[in-house]
Design a protein around this motif. Structure first.
Motif, mmCIF file in Angstrom:
data_model
loop_
_atom_site.group_PDB
_atom_site.id
_atom_site.type_symbol
_atom_site.label_atom_id
_atom_site.label_comp_id
_atom_site.label_asym_id
_atom_site.label_seq_id
_atom_site.Cartn_x
_atom_site.Cartn_y
_atom_site.Cartn_z
ATOM 1 N N GLU A 181 0.835 -1.210 0.000
ATOM 2 C CA GLU A 181 0.000 0.000 0.000
ATOM 3 C C GLU A 181 0.864 1.252 0.000
ATOM 4 N N ALA A 182 1.890 1.230 0.888
ATOM 5 C CA ALA A 182 2.763 2.398 1.020
ATOM 6 C C ALA A 182 3.495 2.664 -0.287
ATOM 7 N N LEU A 183 3.929 1.567 -0.942
ATOM 8 C CA LEU A 183 4.647 1.724 -2.209
ATOM 9 C C LEU A 183 3.751 2.398 -3.237
ATOM 10 N N LEU A 184 2.492 1.930 -3.303
ATOM 11 C CA LEU A 184 1.567 2.503 -4.278
ATOM 12 C C LEU A 184 1.391 3.991 -4.041
ATOM 13 N N LEU A 185 1.237 4.368 -2.764
ATOM 14 C CA LEU A 185 1.066 5.789 -2.440
ATOM 15 C C LEU A 185 2.314 6.586 -2.823
ATOM 16 N N THR A 186 3.486 6.030 -2.453
ATOM 17 C CA THR A 186 4.740 6.731 -2.753
ATOM 18 C C THR A 186 4.899 6.922 -4.251
ATOM 19 N N VAL A 187 4.641 5.838 -4.992
ATOM 20 C CA VAL A 187 4.805 5.918 -6.451
ATOM 21 C C VAL A 187 3.821 6.917 -7.040
ATOM 22 N N ARG A 188 2.589 6.899 -6.536
ATOM 23 C CA ARG A 188 1.584 7.802 -7.102
ATOM 24 C C ARG A 188 1.975 9.261 -6.879
ATOM 25 N N ILE A 189 2.274 9.599 -5.639
ATOM 26 C CA ILE A 189 2.650 10.990 -5.362
ATOM 27 C C ILE A 189 3.961 11.326 -6.056
ATOM 28 N N GLY A 190 4.880 10.363 -6.039
ATOM 29 C CA GLY A 190 6.170 10.594 -6.677
ATOM 30 C C GLY A 190 6.014 10.954 -8.144
ATOM 31 N N TRP A 191 5.228 10.164 -8.876
ATOM 32 C CA TRP A 191 5.098 10.431 -10.308
ATOM 33 C C TRP A 191 4.302 11.689 -10.581
ATOM 34 N N GLN A 192 3.298 11.970 -9.738
ATOM 35 C CA GLN A 192 2.591 13.250 -9.914
ATOM 36 C C GLN A 192 3.566 14.404 -9.734
ATOM 37 N N GLY A 193 4.418 14.284 -8.714
ATOM 38 C CA GLY A 193 5.411 15.327 -8.452
ATOM 39 C C GLY A 193 6.367 15.476 -9.618
ATOM 40 N N VAL A 194 6.836 14.340 -10.142
ATOM 41 C CA VAL A 194 7.776 14.381 -11.264
ATOM 42 C C VAL A 194 7.118 15.032 -12.487
ATOM 43 N N PHE A 195 5.865 14.695 -12.712
ATOM 44 C CA PHE A 195 5.135 15.267 -13.851
ATOM 45 C C PHE A 195 5.023 16.787 -13.704
ATOM 46 N N LEU A 196 4.644 17.213 -12.494
ATOM 47 C CA LEU A 196 4.552 18.647 -12.216
ATOM 48 C C LEU A 196 5.919 19.314 -12.411
ATOM 49 N N ALA A 197 6.967 18.621 -11.938
ATOM 50 C CA ALA A 197 8.328 19.163 -12.054
ATOM 51 C C ALA A 197 8.701 19.349 -13.524
ATOM 52 N N LEU A 198 8.315 18.381 -14.365
ATOM 53 C CA LEU A 198 8.643 18.484 -15.796
ATOM 54 C C LEU A 198 7.982 19.715 -16.409
ATOM 55 N N ILE A 199 6.690 19.907 -16.069
ATOM 56 C CA ILE A 199 5.977 21.051 -16.634
ATOM 57 C C ILE A 199 6.623 22.360 -16.177
ATOM 58 N N ILE A 200 6.850 22.469 -14.858
ATOM 59 C CA ILE A 200 7.467 23.689 -14.329
ATOM 60 C C ILE A 200 8.845 23.896 -14.954
ATOM 61 N N GLY A 201 9.592 22.795 -15.053
ATOM 62 C CA GLY A 201 10.951 22.884 -15.588
ATOM 63 C C GLY A 201 10.968 23.406 -17.013
ATOM 64 N N VAL A 202 10.092 22.850 -17.868
ATOM 65 C CA VAL A 202 10.064 23.293 -19.267
ATOM 66 C C VAL A 202 9.681 24.765 -19.342
ATOM 67 N N LEU A 203 8.638 25.154 -18.594
ATOM 68 C CA LEU A 203 8.187 26.546 -18.644
ATOM 69 C C LEU A 203 9.303 27.508 -18.214
ATOM 70 N N CYS A 204 9.979 27.154 -17.107
ATOM 71 C CA CYS A 204 11.046 28.031 -16.610
ATOM 72 C C CYS A 204 12.193 28.117 -17.605
ATOM 73 N N ALA A 205 12.585 26.951 -18.143
ATOM 74 C CA ALA A 205 13.713 26.941 -19.082
ATOM 75 C C ALA A 205 13.386 27.780 -20.303
ATOM 76 N N VAL A 206 12.130 27.673 -20.793
ATOM 77 C CA VAL A 206 11.726 28.458 -21.960
ATOM 78 C C VAL A 206 11.756 29.946 -21.627
ATOM 79 N N ALA A 207 11.246 30.300 -20.430
ATOM 80 C CA ALA A 207 11.227 31.709 -20.032
ATOM 81 C C ALA A 207 12.641 32.279 -19.991
ATOM 82 N N ILE A 208 13.587 31.480 -19.495
ATOM 83 C CA ILE A 208 14.963 31.977 -19.412
ATOM 84 C C ILE A 208 15.606 32.020 -20.796
ATOM 85 N N HIS A 209 15.353 30.964 -21.578
ATOM 86 C CA HIS A 209 16.006 30.888 -22.890
ATOM 87 C C HIS A 209 15.539 32.000 -23.817
#
Lengths: 224, 219
Positions: free
Chosen positions: B15-43
């Motif tokens: 159960e704990a693994l499922l929760l960790t993976v779920r939040i982890g991947w949501q976080g990673v997905f959010l990080a990717l979006i934020i990362g691309v937007l920031c990099a584009v803004a700077i570039h």
């Protein structure tokens, strides 16, 4: 105006206690960085050796460090080994052991990368001059890698400082724990203290790590 | 080692693994979006946005996730912003990761030879088109190894979620040790479950890195 509880920090010695907590975290990370750099230099040299057994050993070691969260390693050393071997290990020693174990692997990998980037002719020339292996590394190879390594080791310091915030989980009273204590102690008089105190902790970490990582970035740019 | 105890803990860890993976991947997905937007803004040197992202990146790269989570979870409610523990974990991971991803994308963008942009212009593409069809695809593929390293780093960082009372792997292990004192069994399971979560990503990372070294653009 909402009272955000910054004033709590100026009651008594609260702010000094907070700084004291920060110092504990920084001290653990500085000791660990020093051990890591020394161990990393030796390990980096060993990693470039063609010996298969050594290669497999270091490959496994690096992979373990890369995959296991530092918190898990802390738990294994602090709760696991003390239970199995029955020894008495203070939390601070456990933290130093874990962060050195982690830092040495990171540093070793950086040293390996730097050593590989030195052209082969340097090694051959040193050998042609009749130097032994230790002489070759000490006088020819290492001085050339130092410039590449210094910015990377400085970066390791900031990463180490950031990671030491985890030691709170094995019961070391560092800055976050002190912050919690201050907030709890002033719960009645200043219920919003959590905002002010945690904001200050956030800024303190930033003020320590930012100049160091700027320095690393500056050196990297200047020496490249 | 008591195998029966380990088997009985197994469902809790799952159960704990499922929760960790779920939040982890949501976080990673959010990080990717934020990362691309920031990099584009700077570039693209967008005014104001560029300074804001610069401050954001420095702020989040130079503070530990634990402190960020404490701020989101314990401090923000005091000024009236209440976020659930799960959303906090996801947001914290996304903000931390976003700063790292932005740096990775940015260096990916910087590494693209200027001749690519010039060629795109001489073919009659405007700035947005050149960026969208020529620069971005190359930058993304050249920053993939860095991205995967970031993903591993972020998934590892999920271990601090236990501090804001999310029932992740670390929390489960700590809880079980506290209740039944089966330290070795709990820690062994903890290691096994982190391996299950991270080994595939790590193997994928080294595989992709090897492939990309053979498929670099431009040479």
């Amino acid at each position: 105006m909402l009272n955000l509880g910054i004033d709590v920090l100026f009651k008594g010695t609260n702010f000094l206690r907070l700084l004291g907590g920060l110092w504990i975290a920084v001290r653990i990370s500085l000791i660990s960085v020093m051990i890591s750099i020394i161990a990393g230099l030796v390990m980096g040299m060993l990693m470039t050796s063609p010996n298969v057994v050594l290669k497999i050993f270091f490959r496994t070691y690096l992979e373990i460090v890369r995959i296991m969260p530092q918190m898990v390693l802390l738990f294994i050393v602090y709760f696991g080994t003390t239970r199995v071997f029955g020894w008495d290990l203070s939390a601070e020693y456990a933290a130093v052991i874990v962060f050195s174990f982690w830092g040495a692997a990171e540093m070793g990998d950086l040293v390996r990368g730097a050593l590989i980037s030195i052209p082969g002719i340097q090694y051959e020339s040193a050998q042609a001059l009749g130097m032994t292996r230790p002489q070759m590394y000490l006088y020819v190879i290492l001085p050339q890698t130092v410039r590449r390594l210094i910015p990377l080791s400085i970066n390791l310091i900031t990463r180490m400082i950031k990671t030491t915030s985890l030691v709170m989980m094995i019961g070391i009273v560092e800055v976050l724990k002190v912050a919690q204590q201050i907030i709890e102690a002033n719960r009645r008089t200043s219920p919003n203290a959590a905002f002010g105190v945690f904001a200050v902790v956030f800024l303190l970490y930033f003020l320590i790590c930012w100049p160091v990582s700027r320095l690393a970035g500056y050196l990297e740019k200047r020496w490249s | 080692m008591d195998w029966e105890v380990m088997m009985s803990y197994f469902p809790l860890y799952r159960e704990a693994l499922l929760l960790t993976v779920r939040i982890g991947w949501q976080g990673v997905f959010l990080a990717l979006i934020i990362g691309v937007l920031c990099a584009v803004a700077i570039h693209l040197k967008l005014p104001v946005l560029r300074q804001v992202t610069g401050v954001y990146i420095e702020l989040f790269r130079n503070t530990p996730l634990l402190v960020q989570l404490f701020f989101l979870y314990f401090a923000l409610p005091k000024i009236g912003i209440r976020i659930s523990a799960q959303a906090c974990g996801c947001l914290g991971l996304g903000l931390l990761g976003g700063a790292y991803m932005a740096e990775t994308f940015r260096s990916g963008l910087e590494n693209i030879a200027p001749i690519q942009a010039e060629s795109a212009q001489s073919l009659g593409l405007n700035r947005v088109q050149a960026f969208r069809y020529v620069i971005l695809p190359q930058a993304v593929s050249s920053s993939v190894p860095g991205l995967l390293a970031n993903v591993i780093f972020l998934l590892k960082e999920t271990s601090v979620f236990s501090t804001i009372s999310l029932m992740d792997l670390m929390f489960t292990a700590k809880d079980l040790i506290g209740m039944y004192a089966k330290t070795m069994e709990c820690l062994t399971l903890l290691v096994i479950f982190y391996l299950i979560m991270l080994l595939p990503v790590s193997i994928l990372g080294s595989f992709v890195e090897r492939r990309l070294r053979h498929a670099e653009f431009g040479n």
